[in-house]
Write an enzyme that holds these catalytic residues in place. Structure first.
Site, mmCIF file in Angstrom:
data_model
loop_
_atom_site.group_PDB
_atom_site.id
_atom_site.type_symbol
_atom_site.label_atom_id
_atom_site.label_comp_id
_atom_site.label_asym_id
_atom_site.label_seq_id
_atom_site.Cartn_x
_atom_site.Cartn_y
_atom_site.Cartn_z
ATOM 1 N N ASP A 28 42.989 9.621 56.124
ATOM 2 C CA ASP A 28 42.651 9.190 57.482
ATOM 3 C C ASP A 28 41.819 10.202 58.259
ATOM 4 O O ASP A 28 41.256 9.870 59.308
ATOM 5 C CB ASP A 28 43.903 8.801 58.269
ATOM 6 C CG ASP A 28 44.942 9.894 58.335
ATOM 7 O OD1 ASP A 28 44.775 10.919 57.645
ATOM 8 O OD2 ASP A 28 45.934 9.733 59.066
ATOM 9 N N GLU A 51 42.584 13.934 44.028
ATOM 10 C CA GLU A 51 41.585 14.925 44.445
ATOM 11 C C GLU A 51 41.308 15.985 43.383
ATOM 12 O O GLU A 51 40.184 16.485 43.282
ATOM 13 C CB GLU A 51 42.040 15.602 45.742
ATOM 14 C CG GLU A 51 42.069 14.682 46.947
ATOM 15 C CD GLU A 51 43.392 13.961 47.140
ATOM 16 O OE1 GLU A 51 43.566 13.297 48.184
ATOM 17 O OE2 GLU A 51 44.265 14.061 46.238
ATOM 18 N N HIS A 114 50.293 15.201 61.114
ATOM 19 C CA HIS A 114 50.567 15.095 59.680
ATOM 20 C C HIS A 114 49.500 15.828 58.855
ATOM 21 O O HIS A 114 48.395 16.081 59.316
ATOM 22 C CB HIS A 114 50.652 13.628 59.253
ATOM 23 C CG HIS A 114 49.400 12.857 59.479
ATOM 24 N ND1 HIS A 114 48.991 12.437 60.725
ATOM 25 C CD2 HIS A 114 48.442 12.424 58.614
ATOM 26 C CE1 HIS A 114 47.854 11.785 60.624
ATOM 27 N NE2 HIS A 114 47.489 11.758 59.355
ATOM 28 N N HIS A 115 49.837 16.150 57.636
ATOM 29 C CA HIS A 115 49.004 16.906 56.694
ATOM 30 C C HIS A 115 48.798 18.356 57.132
ATOM 31 O O HIS A 115 47.845 19.020 56.678
ATOM 32 C CB HIS A 115 47.643 16.244 56.458
ATOM 33 C CG HIS A 115 47.721 14.877 55.836
ATOM 34 N ND1 HIS A 115 48.825 14.411 55.159
ATOM 35 C CD2 HIS A 115 46.795 13.865 55.788
ATOM 36 C CE1 HIS A 115 48.599 13.175 54.729
ATOM 37 N NE2 HIS A 115 47.376 12.817 55.104
ATOM 38 N N GLY A 415 39.417 27.387 32.053
ATOM 39 C CA GLY A 415 40.298 26.831 31.025
ATOM 40 C C GLY A 415 41.451 25.995 31.548
ATOM 41 O O GLY A 415 42.555 26.063 31.000
ATOM 42 N N ASP A 449 45.944 15.597 22.951
ATOM 43 C CA ASP A 449 46.919 14.712 23.598
ATOM 44 C C ASP A 449 47.624 15.398 24.759
ATOM 45 O O ASP A 449 47.886 14.781 25.797
ATOM 46 C CB ASP A 449 47.940 14.192 22.577
ATOM 47 C CG ASP A 449 48.595 15.294 21.743
ATOM 48 O OD1 ASP A 449 48.106 16.448 21.776
ATOM 49 O OD2 ASP A 449 49.586 14.999 21.051
ATOM 50 N N ASN A 476 47.879 15.653 18.015
ATOM 51 C CA ASN A 476 48.583 16.595 17.142
ATOM 52 C C ASN A 476 49.958 16.949 17.715
ATOM 53 O O ASN A 476 50.468 18.048 17.519
ATOM 54 C CB ASN A 476 47.745 17.852 16.864
ATOM 55 C CG ASN A 476 47.106 18.416 18.113
ATOM 56 O OD1 ASN A 476 47.531 18.136 19.237
ATOM 57 N ND2 ASN A 476 46.073 19.225 17.937
ATOM 58 N N GLY A 478 51.375 17.443 20.762
ATOM 59 C CA GLY A 478 51.678 18.484 21.739
ATOM 60 C C GLY A 478 50.602 19.530 21.859
ATOM 61 O O GLY A 478 49.451 19.327 21.476
ATOM 62 N N GLU A 482 48.733 26.266 22.218
ATOM 63 C CA GLU A 482 49.838 27.055 22.762
ATOM 64 C C GLU A 482 50.811 27.448 21.646
ATOM 65 O O GLU A 482 51.357 28.554 21.639
ATOM 66 C CB GLU A 482 50.573 26.267 23.847
ATOM 67 C CG GLU A 482 49.695 25.765 24.978
ATOM 68 C CD GLU A 482 49.204 26.888 25.877
ATOM 69 O OE1 GLU A 482 49.562 28.052 25.646
ATOM 70 O OE2 GLU A 482 48.444 26.589 26.813
#
Length: 558
Positions: A28, A51, A114-115, A415, A449, A476, A478, A482
């Protein structure tokens, strides 16, 4: 038009600097300005699902188009987008981040609206943006036009994001229409410094017996691809890129030797770069993923660094010289060398056999990383746009030779996982033609994924605007990258399995999906994608959870 407002002025200037789409979400505090966008013939509003995705889309758009814009609402919206704007800052992408703010009277009164945080402080979020933008404009009725021109000029000049706060009432304020087009500022080299540095560089390079060029991200951000090509033609020098500079020119170029990534490089590339008696780096950014976790060995005493607005030779710094001017002058002054005397083999001479000979037939064998990237290399066409997610996709794609006119997009420094899905939206809409019909350029996404689950909803926007990319989702099970780094069997690297290939239907768009787990199934899916250009293609590729590209494992061992 009967009246001309600050909102009109900003949009006209954005259009004049080449922006045809603005990404964002309605709120708004920005709706009055959104009305102006909707009614502006030269710019289309692209509402995204959130956003954060708008900021990623703007990043992708800015890389290809040269500049981009997004619009958010105050507080909740702009803070959601700030991660993506920070990524654009880290990777030198010009993005105009526009925030619709409460009316100036509300701000002056410190009203608890607000916000906000309920403190009456309306400057707090803007101060956060000061850390990830190079310039900020807080528009008022008195300063709006001057501030808009100033901040847009800095965005173009510095190749970094800027921030514009436009209060609701200011957007509606009448101003005089500009009498001329926006003229982007051009960085001017200091003539004497330029002449001196070119003499120094020519003297060093002409004496070197084994010079080499190492090009990177700066060439892309300043859009100096053709200047790089002219320098290569003029000198005959071999050249490599770093990960962030992948695809600056076609990787079948006879002087291209490969990608330099420190100890993670192909051995022939590593030796040719590190044993050179002069390395001319152009726009290089020495980050961890760009240097094989800082394993790069470039002797400063034998390195010339050319950057956007300065040059460093050994330990001497020369400011106020433009990269474009330096490259042009070197192309005119340096003598061309015979390739035989420069001791190098082109990348095509060192390619793995799977990249040279097309793989035919396939089998019932499971799809491996090696098979996929070999097969993908033969799937690519000239002028493709390839967006690769940070992870196994980015590193797997890094070894695939790119054809002429191809554009490669990856967020190597920042990244942020999930970046690529929304970035694909921006890239598919930008599509710089360079004399080629936009419809002839394919947009291709390579995403894992785990990363996909971060920003999957933006597939909905891609379908909404009838875009037709080819999406390869590597399933794969997951976060494989990592797992390679830490926690191979830990639950934080696991994810809920989805029926990914069914999502085009779920999102109600014009697309088809398929799940493949064998070589022959992949081959058939690729044939279908090549033959069907009228729909989005979503190919879910199943691989073992611990199968990783060799180059990634090599880098992580450093």
């Amino acid at each position: 038009m009967a009246t001309f407002t600050v909102g009109d002025y900003l949009l006209l200037r954005l259009e004049q600097i080449g922006i045809k789409h603005i990404f964002g979400v309605a709120g708004d505090y920005n709706m009055e300005f959104l009305d102006y966008i909707v009614n502006h013939n030269g710019i289309e509003l692209i509402p995204t699902c959130n956003e954060l995705n708008a900021s990623y889309a703007a990043d992708g758009y800015g890389r290809l188009n040269g500049i981009a814009a997004l619009i958010t609402t105050f507080g909740v919206g702009e803070l959601s987008a700030i991660n993506g704007v920070a990524g654009a800052y880290a990777e030198h992408v010009p993005v105009v981040a526009i925030t619709g703010a409460p009316a100036t009277k509300i701000q002056a009164l410190g009203s608890l609206v607000h916000h906000t945080l309920g403190t009456g402080d309306f400057s707090m979020f803007a101060r956060m943006y000061e850390q990830v933008t190079v310039a900020q404009a807080y528009l008022t009725n008195e300063n709006a036009t001057t501030e808009i021109d100033g901040v847009l000029g800095i965005c173009l000049l510095k190749k970094l994001p800027v921030y514009i706060s436009i209060p609701m009432d200011v957007a509606l304020t009448e101003v005089s229409a500009p009498s001329d087009s926006f003229i982007p500022p051009v960085f001017q080299s200091d003539g004497a410094t330029l002449a001196e540095i070119v003499d120094v560089c020519v003297n060093i390079l002409e004496k070197a017996s084994q010079p080499v060029i190492l090009a990177d991200i700066g060439v892309a951000r300043y859009h100096l691809h053709e200047q790089l090509r002219k320098l290569l033609t003029a000198t005959g020098y071999p050249y490599a890129t770093m990960n962030m500079g992948k695809g600056l020119l076609e990787e079948t170029h006879p002087q291209f030797i490969g990608i330099y990534n420190g100890a993670a490089s192909e051995e022939s590339v590593r030796k040719r770069i590190e044993q050179a008696d002069c390395v001319l780096t152009i726009g290089a950014l020495m980050t961890d993923f760009n240097t094989g976790k800082f394993s790069a060995k470039l002797d400063p005493s034998q390195t010339i660094e050319v950057h956007g607005q300065y040059v460093k030779v050994k330990h001497a710094l020369y400011n106020n010289v433009a990269m474009a001017d330096v490259l042009s002058a070197l192309s005119q002054r340096l003598q061309r060398r015979d390739p035989q005397t420069l001791n190098f083999k082109s990348a095509t001479e060192n390619l793995d056999a799977g990249f040279i000979t097309p793989i035919e037939g396939g089998s019932s064998a499971p799809i491996t990383q090696q098979y996929f990237w070999h097969r993908f290399a033969h799937f690519l066409q000239e002028d493709d746009i390839i967006v690769a997610e940070t992870g196994t996709c980015l590193f797997g794609a890094s070894i695939v030779p790119l054809p002429k006119g191809a554009t490669f997009v990856g967020q190597v420094l920042w990244g942020a996982i999930g970046y690529s899905v929304a970035s694909l939206l921006g890239c598919a809409l930008a599509k710089p033609t360079a004399g080629i019909a936009a419809s002839q350029r394919r947009s291709i996404l390579l995403v894992g994924d785990g990363s996909f689950q971060m920003t999957a909803q933006e597939l909905s926007t891609i379908l909404r605007y009838n875009l037709k990319p080819i999406i390869f989702l590597i399933n794969n099970d997951g976060y494989t990258i990592e797992r390679d780094i830490h926690g191979e069997r830990m639950p934080y690297n696991d994810i809920q399995p989805w029926n990914y290939h069914q999502l085009p239907k779920v999102f109600g768009g014009n697309g088809w999906g398929i799940k493949v787990s064998t070589e022959s199934q992949l081959d058939k899916a690729l044939q279908t994608a090549q033959q069907n250009h009228d729909q989005l293609a979503f190919i879910e590729v199943v691989m073992d959870k611990m199968d990783s590209p060799e180059v990634l494992l090599k880098m992580l061992q450093q």
